[in-house]
Design an enzyme around this catalytic site. Structure first.
Site, mmCIF file in Angstrom:
data_model
loop_
_atom_site.group_PDB
_atom_site.id
_atom_site.type_symbol
_atom_site.label_atom_id
_atom_site.label_comp_id
_atom_site.label_asym_id
_atom_site.label_seq_id
_atom_site.Cartn_x
_atom_site.Cartn_y
_atom_site.Cartn_z
ATOM 1 N N ASP A 1 0.932 -1.012 0.013
ATOM 2 C CA ASP A 1 -0.152 -0.455 -0.205
ATOM 3 C C ASP A 1 0.527 1.120 -0.227
ATOM 4 O O ASP A 1 1.577 1.468 0.977
ATOM 5 C CB ASP A 1 -1.106 -0.268 1.021
ATOM 6 C CG ASP A 1 -1.978 1.243 1.412
ATOM 7 O OD1 ASP A 1 -2.458 1.523 0.357
ATOM 8 O OD2 ASP A 1 -2.640 1.738 2.082
ATOM 9 N N HIS A 2 0.827 2.042 -1.154
ATOM 10 C CA HIS A 2 1.166 3.103 -0.785
ATOM 11 C C HIS A 2 2.761 3.016 -0.701
ATOM 12 O O HIS A 2 3.463 3.906 -0.091
ATOM 13 C CB HIS A 2 1.181 4.425 0.251
ATOM 14 C CG HIS A 2 -0.158 4.811 0.055
ATOM 15 N ND1 HIS A 2 -1.129 5.771 -0.799
ATOM 16 C CD2 HIS A 2 -1.682 4.855 0.795
ATOM 17 C CE1 HIS A 2 -2.098 6.556 -0.979
ATOM 18 N NE2 HIS A 2 -2.097 5.158 0.157
ATOM 19 N N GLU B 1 -1.267 6.250 -8.742
ATOM 20 C CA GLU B 1 -1.797 7.033 -8.109
ATOM 21 C C GLU B 1 -2.078 8.171 -8.892
ATOM 22 O O GLU B 1 -0.703 8.740 -9.014
ATOM 23 C CB GLU B 1 -1.960 6.894 -6.642
ATOM 24 C CG GLU B 1 -2.468 8.482 -5.721
ATOM 25 C CD GLU B 1 -2.116 8.794 -4.534
ATOM 26 O OE1 GLU B 1 -2.221 7.696 -3.807
ATOM 27 O OE2 GLU B 1 -2.679 9.170 -3.251
ATOM 28 N N HIS C 1 -7.868 10.083 4.287
ATOM 29 C CA HIS C 1 -7.001 8.758 5.151
ATOM 30 C C HIS C 1 -7.747 8.723 6.888
ATOM 31 O O HIS C 1 -6.914 10.464 7.003
ATOM 32 C CB HIS C 1 -5.921 7.881 4.741
ATOM 33 C CG HIS C 1 -5.166 8.063 4.380
ATOM 34 N ND1 HIS C 1 -3.652 7.956 3.559
ATOM 35 C CD2 HIS C 1 -5.470 6.908 3.584
ATOM 36 C CE1 HIS C 1 -3.717 7.350 1.885
ATOM 37 N NE2 HIS C 1 -4.230 6.419 2.202
ATOM 38 N N GLY C 2 -8.262 8.029 7.385
ATOM 39 C CA GLY C 2 -7.985 8.106 9.038
ATOM 40 C C GLY C 2 -9.894 9.044 8.326
ATOM 41 O O GLY C 2 -10.119 9.294 7.950
ATOM 42 N N HIS D 1 -8.970 5.314 -2.085
ATOM 43 C CA HIS D 1 -8.408 5.100 -0.724
ATOM 44 C C HIS D 1 -8.859 6.000 0.552
ATOM 45 O O HIS D 1 -10.412 6.171 0.087
ATOM 46 C CB HIS D 1 -7.129 5.369 -1.076
ATOM 47 C CG HIS D 1 -5.908 4.631 -1.336
ATOM 48 N ND1 HIS D 1 -5.058 4.502 -0.302
ATOM 49 C CD2 HIS D 1 -6.382 4.543 -2.432
ATOM 50 C CE1 HIS D 1 -4.591 3.295 -1.408
ATOM 51 N NE2 HIS D 1 -5.258 3.631 -3.189
ATOM 52 N N GLY D 2 -8.960 5.394 2.056
ATOM 53 C CA GLY D 2 -9.589 6.005 2.484
ATOM 54 C C GLY D 2 -11.046 6.119 2.939
ATOM 55 O O GLY D 2 -11.777 6.364 3.608
ATOM 56 N N ASN E 1 -10.472 0.795 0.116
ATOM 57 C CA ASN E 1 -9.333 0.553 0.664
ATOM 58 C C ASN E 1 -9.826 0.900 3.054
ATOM 59 O O ASN E 1 -10.402 1.749 2.601
ATOM 60 C CB ASN E 1 -8.348 1.333 0.898
ATOM 61 C CG ASN E 1 -6.903 0.941 -0.442
ATOM 62 O OD1 ASN E 1 -7.621 -0.418 -0.973
ATOM 63 N ND2 ASN E 1 -5.920 1.791 -0.498
HETATM 64 P P1 13P Z 1 -8.374 4.751 6.451
HETATM 65 O O1 13P Z 1 -7.678 3.863 7.587
HETATM 66 O O2 13P Z 1 -8.971 6.517 6.285
HETATM 67 O O3 13P Z 1 -9.365 3.562 6.056
HETATM 68 O O4 13P Z 1 -7.847 4.315 4.850
HETATM 69 C C1 13P Z 1 -7.043 3.415 4.015
HETATM 70 C C2 13P Z 1 -6.141 2.978 2.830
HETATM 71 O O5 13P Z 1 -6.534 3.730 1.755
HETATM 72 C C3 13P Z 1 -4.856 2.300 3.348
HETATM 73 O O6 13P Z 1 -4.200 2.675 1.561
#
Ligand code: 13P
Length: 287
Positions: free
Chosen positions: A84-85, A135, A177-178, A207-208, A229
């Protein structure tokens, strides 16, 4: 069954559902996600950030654990082990370690450099049978020290990167994210629609996933999102369940301090959350 993510995401895109990427942090996370995928008869993607990889003592440890666990649990649903990333170096480390999928996050590079590095990694990944995600437009928020502003991707840049032969594409559409702040404006479906029109049948990645309202998830899937994700939400339910166990004094009763007992409520909480997401994303019985 460890596989690349290409076929599962092409099927998801064509069938108008999404496959969940759930990030792993340790043995409990991995076991909970694999067992839930099997119980739901759902394909699944195990996401590993560079930070989580380092925490688990390196990508080789992660790949060895996932491969052995997949075998010893008798998992038959398709499972992709995905970076991931990833940084440029991180991608090569995961390829060497035996991951089945990588993400090269070149979104912070100027587009020319993102194009050059993505092209190289697409060739290497495909020669070895791995899938690759790229991305465009930084995802907002903070993950493992990588901070993005939550920009919306430029559809032309998305097309340019998609044409390099990546298997799926993460495009920023105001997602972060978060946990989303109270003043979050929601996903930009205008951007998603424009990106979807620009890239054809390419599976798109959201994502997020934590905290995005269900109706926005459903709409995003209808507009080409085939991979979603989720990371923080599993961490939150694990922490809540563990806190309740300790606050109820259960670690002081009998051998309640045994890690197999202490971590059990958090483990079950992750399983329940992953099942809820698989049902929402529509991937149940799609293995
Ligand atoms: P969240 O932590 O917001 O669920 O995002 C996860 C993510 O995008 C991992 O790449």
């Amino acid at each position: 069954m460890l596989v690349s993510a290409t076929e599962m995401l092409q099927k998801a895109r064509a069938g108008k559902y999404a496959v969940g990427q759930f990030n792993i942090n340790n043995l409990e996370w991995t076991k909970a996600i694999l067992l839930t995928a099997q119980e739901c008869n759902s394909p699944v993607i195990l996401g590993v950030s560079e930070g989580a990889g380092k925490y688990m003592t390196g990508f080789e440890t992660v790949a060895a654990m996932v491969k052995a666990m997949d075998k010893s649990l008798g998992i038959t649903v398709p499972v992709a082990l995905h970076l991931d990333h990833g940084s440029y170096d991180g991608c090569y480390k995961c390829i060497k370690a035996g991951f089945t999928s990588i993400m090269f996050d070149g979104s912070h590079f100027p587009i020319e450099e993102n194009v050059a590095k993505t092209t190289e990694l697409v060739n290497v990944a495909h020669q070895l049978g791995l899938s690759i995600e790229a991305e465009v437009g930084a995802i907002g928020g903070e993950e493992d020290g990588v901070v993005g502003k939550g920009e919306c991707a430029d559809p032309n840049e998305c097309k340019q990167i998609a044409d390099l032969g990546v298997d799926f594409l993460a495009a920023g559409i105001g997602n972060i994210h978060g946990v989303y702040p109270d003043n979050w404006e929601g996903l930009s479906f205008e951007t998603l629609e424009a990106v979807n029109n620009a890239v054809g049948e390419m599976p798109l990645v959201l994502h997020g996933g934590t905290g995005i309202p269900d109706d926005m998830i459903t709409k995003a899937i209808s507009l080409g999102v085939a991979k979603i994700n989720v990371n923080t939400e599993c961490q939150l339910v694990f922490a809540d369940a563990t806190r309740s166990y300790i606050e109820a004094g259960k670690d002081k009763q009998g051998k309640g301090f045994d890690p197999r007992k202490l971590l059990a409520p958090g483990f079950e909480a992750i399983k329940a959350k992953v099942k809820e997401k698989m049902e929402l994303f529509g991937s149940v019985d799609k293995a």
